[in-house]
Design a protein around this motif. Structure first.
Motif, mmCIF file in Angstrom:
data_model
loop_
_atom_site.group_PDB
_atom_site.id
_atom_site.type_symbol
_atom_site.label_atom_id
_atom_site.label_comp_id
_atom_site.label_asym_id
_atom_site.label_seq_id
_atom_site.Cartn_x
_atom_site.Cartn_y
_atom_site.Cartn_z
ATOM 1 N N ARG A 119 -1.401 -12.267 0.319
ATOM 2 C CA ARG A 119 -0.544 -13.162 1.935
ATOM 3 C C ARG A 119 0.385 -12.929 2.716
ATOM 4 O O ARG A 119 0.291 -12.983 3.362
ATOM 5 N N VAL A 120 0.314 -11.519 1.818
ATOM 6 C CA VAL A 120 1.467 -10.205 3.230
ATOM 7 C C VAL A 120 0.721 -9.076 2.569
ATOM 8 O O VAL A 120 0.797 -8.736 1.256
ATOM 9 N N ILE A 121 0.020 -8.079 3.668
ATOM 10 C CA ILE A 121 0.802 -6.845 3.643
ATOM 11 C C ILE A 121 1.379 -6.051 3.908
ATOM 12 O O ILE A 121 1.818 -5.557 5.013
ATOM 13 N N VAL A 122 1.878 -5.412 2.840
ATOM 14 C CA VAL A 122 2.612 -3.804 3.206
ATOM 15 C C VAL A 122 2.191 -2.578 3.594
ATOM 16 O O VAL A 122 1.511 -1.567 2.273
ATOM 17 N N VAL A 128 0.880 -1.287 0.135
ATOM 18 C CA VAL A 128 -0.216 -0.256 -0.050
ATOM 19 C C VAL A 128 1.164 1.383 -0.170
ATOM 20 O O VAL A 128 1.657 1.307 1.082
ATOM 21 N N GLY A 129 0.660 2.291 -1.072
ATOM 22 C CA GLY A 129 1.721 3.252 -0.983
ATOM 23 C C GLY A 129 2.860 3.071 -2.359
ATOM 24 O O GLY A 129 4.160 1.890 -2.156
ATOM 25 N N ALA A 130 2.616 3.843 -3.386
ATOM 26 C CA ALA A 130 4.155 3.890 -4.438
ATOM 27 C C ALA A 130 5.389 4.741 -3.634
ATOM 28 O O ALA A 130 5.405 5.603 -5.041
ATOM 29 N N GLY A 131 5.069 5.219 -2.592
ATOM 30 C CA GLY A 131 6.778 5.485 -2.119
ATOM 31 C C GLY A 131 7.962 4.837 -2.390
ATOM 32 O O GLY A 131 8.096 4.520 -3.356
ATOM 33 N N PRO A 132 8.759 5.781 -2.135
ATOM 34 C CA PRO A 132 10.157 5.194 -2.122
ATOM 35 C C PRO A 132 10.129 3.902 -1.220
ATOM 36 O O PRO A 132 10.980 3.113 -2.043
ATOM 37 N N SER A 133 9.524 4.166 -0.236
ATOM 38 C CA SER A 133 9.889 2.582 0.477
ATOM 39 C C SER A 133 8.710 1.315 -0.441
ATOM 40 O O SER A 133 8.758 0.434 -0.308
ATOM 41 N N GLY A 134 7.502 1.572 -0.601
ATOM 42 C CA GLY A 134 6.718 0.765 -1.220
ATOM 43 C C GLY A 134 7.657 0.701 -2.709
ATOM 44 O O GLY A 134 7.414 -0.802 -2.916
ATOM 45 N N ILE A 171 15.248 -5.322 2.748
ATOM 46 C CA ILE A 171 14.540 -6.291 3.681
ATOM 47 C C ILE A 171 13.121 -6.569 4.327
ATOM 48 O O ILE A 171 13.615 -8.353 4.017
ATOM 49 N N ALA A 172 11.932 -6.277 3.862
ATOM 50 C CA ALA A 172 10.695 -6.368 3.975
ATOM 51 C C ALA A 172 10.576 -8.014 2.903
ATOM 52 O O ALA A 172 10.309 -9.141 2.908
ATOM 53 N N ALA A 173 11.405 -7.393 1.679
ATOM 54 C CA ALA A 173 11.477 -7.993 0.486
ATOM 55 C C ALA A 173 11.614 -9.461 0.598
ATOM 56 O O ALA A 173 11.663 -10.560 0.796
ATOM 57 N N VAL A 178 1.013 -8.432 8.453
ATOM 58 C CA VAL A 178 1.066 -6.695 8.253
ATOM 59 C C VAL A 178 2.955 -6.567 8.524
ATOM 60 O O VAL A 178 2.702 -6.730 9.449
ATOM 61 N N LEU A 179 3.150 -5.783 7.391
ATOM 62 C CA LEU A 179 4.284 -5.302 7.556
ATOM 63 C C LEU A 179 4.222 -3.467 7.284
ATOM 64 O O LEU A 179 4.557 -3.491 6.624
ATOM 65 N N LEU A 180 4.748 -2.572 7.736
ATOM 66 C CA LEU A 180 4.769 -1.605 7.914
ATOM 67 C C LEU A 180 6.891 -1.034 7.595
ATOM 68 O O LEU A 180 7.446 -1.122 8.190
ATOM 69 N N VAL A 181 6.532 -0.216 6.356
ATOM 70 C CA VAL A 181 7.731 -0.259 6.504
ATOM 71 C C VAL A 181 7.682 1.579 5.835
ATOM 72 O O VAL A 181 6.644 2.258 5.492
ATOM 73 N N GLY A 182 8.951 2.642 6.133
ATOM 74 C CA GLY A 182 9.142 4.040 5.999
ATOM 75 C C GLY A 182 8.695 4.922 6.897
ATOM 76 O O GLY A 182 8.606 4.497 8.340
ATOM 77 N N ASP A 183 7.973 6.007 6.482
ATOM 78 C CA ASP A 183 7.204 6.708 7.116
ATOM 79 C C ASP A 183 6.189 6.005 8.345
ATOM 80 O O ASP A 183 5.584 6.768 9.506
#
Ligand SMILES: Cc1cc2nc3c(=O)[nH]c(=O)nc-3n(C[C@H](O)[C@H](O)[C@H](O)COP(=O)(O)OP(=O)(O)OC[C@H]3O[C@@H](n4cnc5c(N)ncnc54)[C@H](O)[C@@H]3O)c2cc1C
Length: 373
Positions: free
Chosen positions: A153-156, A9-15, A307-309, A280-285
């Motif tokens: 299977r996974v939501i980021v 969810v989100g197409a910024g740098p982290s996504g 790392i998440a990937a 559910v994983l959170l990345v970035g901001d």
């Protein structure tokens, strides 16, 4: 119902980072982005260390300016210059090139797709769901007025500072947020376009600093951060005052005019207590990875995205993604904790310019004292 391995969810740098590296591992990835185009609009000064090119090709077309040094100006006007190699990137183009690289690696993007719910398999629903973090498999998003469901299977959650995914997964956000107004200005009298400038002064940027980041020979992004609780006035008022009255900086802007004006927000409280709950994983901001002192969050989000990937790939077999939380805490945790500690010291010193002048060599990243204790 369609299904994929990973919904980002989100197409910024982290996504884009998660999407690129997960796709390279052969996973089926769908990126859902609420905007119509990647990177529009992106409130950011766009300073990135050259380190970022280990992860993505930083296309020449999005580099506005090569940077070699950083100037720090104390409240008294004295200053220090250190080496700081990087680029100022045009964030809209930068994000777009990252998205292109993720897409070329095999990720699919659905733009204008706002995620509004996550839930258990077959039970996706809008609104918070305390079990969603553990068992979430369904993602609900709105696109062109329709409500669409997809299994993952996974939501980021790479959905930025006010992460809806964190809220939907019941992850506690610890949210102190800095508000950052910024202009891009033309006609700026720069001494050296390869030097980014930072200014500390309680009267102009209470709780943070002001920046002049060159985007060319006579143009720069000029902005500042306000740590919300310390400010009584509107953020734009501080920026206008900085431009017209700061004793050292104002000479740069005598003939300058803004060609863009934005206001953005930044998490400045460091990593959330949990950045992985079930699948559910959170990345970035979204996870609080922006540096609490400098506000920089592009590189950390990209590093954590990789790392998440890797941990998603490893974890799919037994649905265990805790490796992500462990590796990120080990790699980014100490640095972010140090910055948080320094920010707390700095916050206390914003009472007067005298105290700020005194603590700055311990609380700002360009000084050895910052790294010592
Ligand atoms: C004024 C300012 C200046 C800055 N300058 C710098 C700098 O010079 N260097 C630096 O390293 N950092 C800087 N930062 C910080 C940097 O911008 C962030 O750390 C970085 O953008 C974080 O990337 P991200 O991918 O985690 O989140 P974002 O870039 O915020 O991307 C999140 C994406 O998620 C999308 N989204 C949100 N909710 C949903 C939803 N429900 N469904 C679908 N999509 C959704 C958004 O539209 C957005 O595209 C600055 C920040 C500000 C505000």
């Amino acid at each position: 119902m369609p299904s994929v391995d990973v919904v980002v969810v989100g197409a910024g740098p982290s996504g884009c980072s998660v999407a690129k590296f997960a796709s390279e591992k052969g996973l089926e990835v769908l990126v859902l982005e609420k905007k119509r185009e990647a990177g529009v609009p992106s409130p950011c000064a766009g300073y990135v260390s050259k380190l970022v090119s280990r992860y993505f090709n930083v296309d020449k077309r999005c580099r506005q300016q090569d940077i070699e040094n950083m100037l720090t100006v104390f409240p008294s006007g004295r200053s220090q210059v250190v080496r700081a190699e990087g680029w100022i990137v045009e964030r809209m183009l930068f994000d777009r090139f990252l998205a292109m690289q993720a897409a070329r690696a095999g990720a699919r993007f659905s733009m204008h797709s706002k995620v509004v719910g996550i839930g258990r398999d077959g039970a996706g629903k809008n609104g918070a769901d305390s079990d969603a973090g553990r068992e979430a498999r369904e993602v609900v998003y709105r696109k062109d007025g329709e409500s669409i469901r997809i299994k993952a299977r996974v939501i980021v959650g790479a959905d930025g500072v006010l992460s809806g995914v964190a809220r939907l997964a019941g992850i506690q956000t610890n949210g102190q947020i800095a508000v950052c107004p910024q202009y891009e200005m033309v006609g700026v009298k720069l001494d050296d376009p390869t030097t980014v400038e930072t200014y500390f002064d309680v009267d102009y940027a209470p709780g943070s600093y002001a920046w002049v980041y060159p985007t060319g020979r006579d143009s720069a992004k000029v902005g500042l951060g306000i740590a919300k609780p310390l400010a009584g006035q509107k953020p734009g008022t501080f920026l206008n005052k900085f431009i017209s009255r700061h004793p050292v900086a104002r000479k740069r802007f005598v003939d300058a005019t803004p060609i863009s004006s934005i206001v953005g927000m930044l998490p400045i409280n460091g990593l959330l207590e949990k950045i992985c709950v079930g699948n559910v994983l959170l990345v970035g901001d979204a996870a609080g990875m922006a540096d609490p002192i400098s506000g920089a969050g592009i590189c950390t989000g990209i590093i954590a995205g990789k790392i998440a990937a890797e941990e998603i790939y490893k974890g799919l077999e037994n649905s265990d993604y805790e490796g992500y939380e462990r590796r990120v805490r080990k790699l980014l945790g100490p640095r972010l904790e140090r910055s948080l500690k320094k920010r707390e010291i700095a916050d206390g010193s914003y009472r007067s310019n005298e105290t700020l002048e005194e603590v700055l060599p311990r609380t700002w990243i360009t000084f050895k004292g910052f790294w010592r204790d």
